[in-house]
Design an enzyme around this catalytic site. Structure first.
Site, short mmCIF file in Angstrom:
data_model
loop_
_atom_site.label_atom_id
_atom_site.label_comp_id
_atom_site.label_asym_id
_atom_site.label_seq_id
_atom_site.Cartn_x
_atom_site.Cartn_y
_atom_site.Cartn_z
N ASP A 193 -21.38 -70.20 65.45
CA ASP A 193 -21.32 -69.44 65.99
C ASP A 193 -20.99 -67.96 65.70
O ASP A 193 -19.39 -68.24 66.18
CB ASP A 193 -21.49 -69.52 67.51
CG ASP A 193 -21.94 -68.36 68.30
OD1 ASP A 193 -22.58 -67.46 68.19
OD2 ASP A 193 -22.12 -68.11 69.70
N HIS A 367 -20.66 -65.54 74.46
CA HIS A 367 -20.11 -65.75 73.01
C HIS A 367 -18.94 -65.81 72.99
O HIS A 367 -17.72 -64.44 72.78
CB HIS A 367 -20.18 -65.01 71.42
CG HIS A 367 -22.51 -65.44 71.62
ND1 HIS A 367 -23.01 -66.39 70.73
CD2 HIS A 367 -23.75 -64.48 72.80
CE1 HIS A 367 -24.21 -66.69 71.25
NE2 HIS A 367 -24.90 -65.25 71.89
ZN LIG Z 1 -28.48 -68.13 70.85
ZN LIG Z 2 -27.60 -68.66 73.40
#
Ligand SMILES: [Zn+2]
Ligand SMILES: [Zn+2]
Length: 555
Positions: A193, A367
């Site tokens: 990510d 995130h």
């Molecule tokens: Zn996402």
């Molecule tokens: Zn997500």
């Protein structure tokens, strides 16, 4: 028999924010990781959602074995109803993720036709030649997993969305141990990510918002209207717990908020103390000093509850002077205008409005920041590293970060949607010919694909209006009956409009006159010639590009 290899084919989310999707193929078996959507940019008029182009999957439909979901955010599950119409394959996901999927499929009449398979973090599933371990990761919603996928040429790890929350609200820790275990064993490729790769340091724990929310709930003179993403179960949990602590009751308003709270509570993933919930119909009459209402619509989506409350057009709830409004969500780029317009309405009613971190942390990201990204790299130490989930600059910077660290023994590979990579038995990686990939615009009502040309037409209509020249011809002789008529909408009915339209008629007459006999016998050709000539003329005169739709009437 040919030697085994593994293809990774990114189909969405590499080079844009949203619509995450990646296919893995070995031999004649394909699994698909996530099936996300994204919300359209404002210029995609009348388009409800955007999903990845799945031409590649349709071309190999006999090989697709399953769709495997990492978690329940829209950018990971939103395209499912569309894709499951094309590909009847089982869907694997954790319980909360599948509960959200179930709701969605029910709305689209696909639930009976779809096989849903629960997975449990820490356990494995075998899908054809792939053996997948689901690894628990922390993120802004619950029940999120990374995938460790054992293939004939090695293990690949797909992080899904994650951050490393050392103090998760639900007490379910990020499974660092599993990443380390695979790192020790040897990992062929890590897909990770990149959403927050531009942020240095660590992302704060979800718990970081507790103090500020408690402070605001204690200080609020009247009721509190609290808005966050309906999928932010951790955030909702904290508000419920804080409300209990400070002696307020809780109401839930908005379809997605009510649905998600019900689902999470039903799975025992949301703790709601007995007697704390105020029924929707009782919210208006409840003592405002003792109430906090959780409302969906933090991005000012047009028909959402919060937007309607802002303009005092909601059946269950209104915001009055001295009420507190808390927006506890990231303002997603593109939504700024709508959100601030909504908040302005709240300010006008003299509500106390809080929407940023100026007085204390009101929102944290789900995130990973750079230090967490480094930690994953150091634990996994893959042969190949491929940044995923991000716009190109984010992928680029994540790649650069990995490059600098030196924990990738092979190569850092910067891929975009539609650019496959093949890992061969000898441990090499080869870039292969691009496959079809891109954005497909969908009308969510009909689930029909909207073609690009339709969107362009809508743009013309909105910006420059429409011009419809009507040409009447004699059915028998094929000759023009009278001077062309012109109908316009949204296109300069100003003082000089009449003059301009008169000249436009002359353009049409000239076009017809100058056409040869063959062209004149084909009114389709004439229509196109009129359109082109008129477009050039109007653009030159007005520098606008109205949509021009010539109509031939046979009389
Ligand atoms: Zn996402
Ligand atoms: Zn997500």
């Amino acid at each position: 028999m040919s030697k085994p290899s593994l293809w990774a084919i990114p189909l969405g989310g590499l080079g844009e924010f949203g619509m995450n999707m990646m296919a893995l193929r070995t031999g004649d078996d394909i699994i698909v990781i996530d099936a996300g959507m994204m919300f359209p940019e404002a210029e995609l008029l009348g388009v409800d959602i955007v999903i990845p182009d799945i031409t590649y999957l349709k071309q190999h439909r006999d090989m697709v074995r399953a769709i495997v979901l990492t978690h329940g955010h829209e950018d990971h599950i939103g395209a499912l109803p569309y894709i499951l119409r094309e590909l009847r394959v089982p869907v694997f996901g954790t319980r909360f993720t599948l509960a959200l999927v179930r709701k969605r499929l029910e709305e689209h009449g696909l639930l009976d036709k779809t096989e849903l398979r629960d997975v449990i973090p820490g356990r494995h599933a075998e899908i054809g030649p792939f053996d997948i371990e689901f690894i628990h990761v922390t993120h802004s919603t619950i029940d999120c997993v990374a995938l460790a996928i054992r293939t004939p040429v090695g293990v690949v790890i797909h992080t899904g969305d994650y951050k490393m929350d050392p103090t998760p609200i639900d007490g379910e820790p990020f499974d660092l141990h599993a990443f380390a275990r695979y790192g020790q064993e040897g990992v062929l490729a890590l897909f990770s990510d990149s959403t927050n790769t531009e942020r240095p340091g660590y992302t704060l724990s979800e718990r970081a918002v507790w103090n500020r929310i408690e402070e605001l709930l204690r200080a609020a003179p009247r009721k509190v209207v609290f808005s966050c993403f309906a999928s932010s179960i951790h955030r909702i949990q904290q508000v419920v717990s804080i409300a209990a602590l400070v002696g307020r009751k809780v109401g839930f308003v908005g379809r997605s908020m009510v649905d998600n709270v019900e689902i999470a509570h039903g799975l025992s993933r949301l703790e709601i103390p007995d007697g704390i919930v105020v029924r929707p119909q009782d919210i208006r009459s409840f003592d405002p000093k003792k109430l906090v209402v959780l409302v969906s619509g933090s991005q000012a989506e047009p028909m959402s509850s919060l937007s309607r409350i802002a303009v005092d057009n909601h059946r269950l709830l209104s915001v009055d002077q001295e009420d507190t409004v808390i927006l506890s969500a990231r303002i997603i780029p593109g939504n700024e205008k709508a959100i601030f317009r909504m908040l302005d309405h709240m300010f006008r009613r003299r509500a106390l409005v809080y929407y940023d971190d100026s007085g204390g942390t009101l929102h944290v990201s789900g995130h990973a920041s750079q230090e967490e990204e480094k930690l994953i790299l150091n634990l996994v130490r893959p042969r190949y590293f491929i940044p995923i989930h991000g716009e190109f600059r984010q992928l680029f910077r994540h790649a650069a970060l990995a490059q600098r660290m030196g924990s990738v023994s092979g190569e850092v590979l910067l891929l975009e949607d539609g650019q496959p990579i093949e890992f061969t038995e000898d441990g090499a990686a080869h870039r292969r010919e691009p496959v079809p990939a891109g954005r497909v615009c969908v009308d969510s009502g009909s689930l029909e694909e909207i073609e690009e040309v339709v969107i362009r037409d809508r743009q013309h209509l909105a910006e420059d209006g429409i011009v419809v020249p009507i040409i009447a011809i004699d059915k028998h002789t094929g000759r023009m009956e009278s001077r062309p008529e012109m109908v316009t909408r949204g296109f300069l009915p100003s003082e000089d409009g009449a003059e301009l339209l008169a000249s436009a008629r002359d353009v049409i007459l000239r076009t017809i006159e100058e056409s040869n006999a063959q062209e004149k016998s084909d009114w389709g050709v004439i229509k196109e010639k009129i359109r082109v000539d008129l477009k050039r003329f109007l653009n030159k005169q007005t520098s606008k590009r109205p949509l021009i739709l010539p109509v031939i009437l046979e009389v």
